[in-house]
Design an enzyme around this catalytic site. Structure first.
Site, mmCIF file in Angstrom:
data_model
loop_
_atom_site.group_PDB
_atom_site.id
_atom_site.type_symbol
_atom_site.label_atom_id
_atom_site.label_comp_id
_atom_site.label_asym_id
_atom_site.label_seq_id
_atom_site.Cartn_x
_atom_site.Cartn_y
_atom_site.Cartn_z
ATOM 1 N N ASP A 9 8.944 31.335 9.538
ATOM 2 C CA ASP A 9 8.568 31.983 8.268
ATOM 3 C C ASP A 9 9.555 33.068 7.814
ATOM 4 O O ASP A 9 9.666 34.116 8.463
ATOM 5 C CB ASP A 9 7.183 32.637 8.373
ATOM 6 C CG ASP A 9 6.104 31.697 8.888
ATOM 7 O OD1 ASP A 9 6.423 30.778 9.667
ATOM 8 O OD2 ASP A 9 4.934 31.901 8.526
ATOM 9 N N ASN A 41 6.498 33.255 3.192
ATOM 10 C CA ASN A 41 6.391 34.699 2.954
ATOM 11 C C ASN A 41 7.649 35.272 2.302
ATOM 12 O O ASN A 41 7.891 36.480 2.348
ATOM 13 C CB ASN A 41 6.148 35.441 4.276
ATOM 14 C CG ASN A 41 4.973 34.897 5.044
ATOM 15 O OD1 ASN A 41 5.144 34.181 6.037
ATOM 16 N ND2 ASN A 41 3.771 35.192 4.602
ATOM 17 N N HIS A 69 0.205 30.395 2.612
ATOM 18 C CA HIS A 69 0.539 31.263 1.469
ATOM 19 C C HIS A 69 1.192 30.501 0.317
ATOM 20 O O HIS A 69 1.751 31.118 -0.592
ATOM 21 C CB HIS A 69 1.453 32.408 1.926
ATOM 22 C CG HIS A 69 0.760 33.414 2.784
ATOM 23 N ND1 HIS A 69 -0.192 34.278 2.292
ATOM 24 C CD2 HIS A 69 0.848 33.662 4.108
ATOM 25 C CE1 HIS A 69 -0.649 35.034 3.285
ATOM 26 N NE2 HIS A 69 -0.038 34.671 4.394
ATOM 27 N N HIS A 152 1.393 24.500 11.133
ATOM 28 C CA HIS A 152 1.274 25.869 10.633
ATOM 29 C C HIS A 152 -0.147 26.326 10.939
ATOM 30 O O HIS A 152 -1.096 25.978 10.226
ATOM 31 C CB HIS A 152 1.569 25.880 9.129
ATOM 32 C CG HIS A 152 1.742 27.252 8.585
ATOM 33 N ND1 HIS A 152 2.943 27.930 8.645
ATOM 34 C CD2 HIS A 152 0.868 28.097 7.983
ATOM 35 C CE1 HIS A 152 2.797 29.122 8.089
ATOM 36 N NE2 HIS A 152 1.554 29.247 7.685
ATOM 37 N N HIS A 177 3.589 30.262 11.482
ATOM 38 C CA HIS A 177 2.454 31.026 10.950
ATOM 39 C C HIS A 177 2.163 32.328 11.695
ATOM 40 O O HIS A 177 1.821 33.314 11.066
ATOM 41 C CB HIS A 177 1.168 30.196 10.854
ATOM 42 C CG HIS A 177 -0.038 30.983 10.428
ATOM 43 N ND1 HIS A 177 -0.205 31.432 9.135
ATOM 44 C CD2 HIS A 177 -1.132 31.427 11.121
ATOM 45 C CE1 HIS A 177 -1.359 32.088 9.055
ATOM 46 N NE2 HIS A 177 -1.929 32.110 10.236
HETATM 47 FE FE FE2 Z 1 3.791 33.293 7.562
HETATM 48 FE FE FE2 Z 2 0.923 31.257 7.349
#
Ligand code: FE2
Ligand code: FE2
Length: 260
Positions: A9, A41, A69, A152, A177
């Site tokens: 991420d 992110n 997200h 994830h 994640h």
């Molecule tokens: Fe994340």
């Molecule tokens: Fe996530």
């Protein structure tokens, strides 16, 4: 032998900046053929925008994946299909926009990638990731030499279970994640590379990428606060996999950490 790098991420501007600065050099030094990155992110810590996706693709990322997200940035649901080489989790409801997988090619070898969201401690409307993986693998087998599955998810048990479930059927099952890299990179007995979590590409002097103090105070008093992205101890965190071109089995997996 083909080399594939999968970045955990990417968090906020610090995460984006280290990718832009360091990925091209790393690609050259390690002779990497494929780069996949989870970017859920990347925009201010939550979600992604079209311009950020494009800049990451220009810095040497070949394929972009997302997680829970995925829809955090307003308007992204309209942009997602306008950008090639971006896919959303495959086990979201069918009506959600965006591609559910990508196929990238280098040196005549085709790699398919898709993401499944876990269901334990995850707050998304997602189909069973095991059934979704079965369905995607069947669909992608004729189009790809190797299949990479991103899980994830929050629970290490759910990630390990999917790794064992898919061992021998895909080239890698890689977790994202939790933003914390795990010390369990291994090739399972039937040739599937596995790691519970790749860690984040972002600021490690933080709580999962966010400034420390507001998160600490939120745990103490439960009051809402702004969680800005942190800035210090920025690292790129990824798994580097070596794939046998003939069998599509993984020969090796290692955690790669690049510090700014
Ligand atoms: Fe994340
Ligand atoms: Fe996530």
């Amino acid at each position: 032998m083909l080399k594939l790098l999968f970045l955990g991420d990417i968090v906020g501007r610090p995460g984006r900046d280290i990718v832009v600065d360091r990925l091209p050099g790393l690609r050259r030094e390690r002779a990497i053929d494929f780069v996949i990155a989870n970017v859920e992110n990347a925009a201010a810590g939550a979600g992604i925008t079209g311009s950020i996706a494009k800049s990451l693709l220009e810095s040497g990322v070949d394929a972009i994946t997302l997680g829970d997200h995925v829809w955090d940035q307003r308007g992204w649901e309209n942009e997602i299909t306008e950008i090639e080489r971006v896919c959303r989790p495959a086990n979201l409801p069918k009506k959600c926009p965006g591609w559910d997988h990508l196929v990238i090619e280098a040196r005549g070898f085709r790699v398919a990638v898709f993401t499944v969201l876990g269901r334990s401690f995850m707050n998304m409307k997602a189909e069973d990731p095991f059934a979704a993986a079965d369905r995607m693998i069947e669909q992608l087998r004729p189009q790809a030499d190797a299949i990479i599955v991103e899980i994830h998810a929050e629970a290490t048990s759910e990630k390990q279970a999917l790794g064992w479930y898919l061992d021998g059927r895909v080239t890698a099952v890689l977790g994202t994640h939790t933003h914390v890299p795990t010390a369990d990179a291994t090739v399972l007995p039937k040739g599937t590379a596995f790691m519970c979590d790749l860690g984040m590409t972002g600021p490690y002097e933080s709580v999962l990428g966010r400034a420390i103090e507001p998160v600490v105070q939120r745990f103490i008093d439960g009051m809402p606060r702004r969680f800005d992205v942190a800035t210090e101890d920025v690292r790129m965190s990824a798994a580097l996999i070596e794939i046998d071109a003939k069998t599509a089995r993984s020969e090796k997996i290692e955690l790669v950490t690049v510090r700014r």
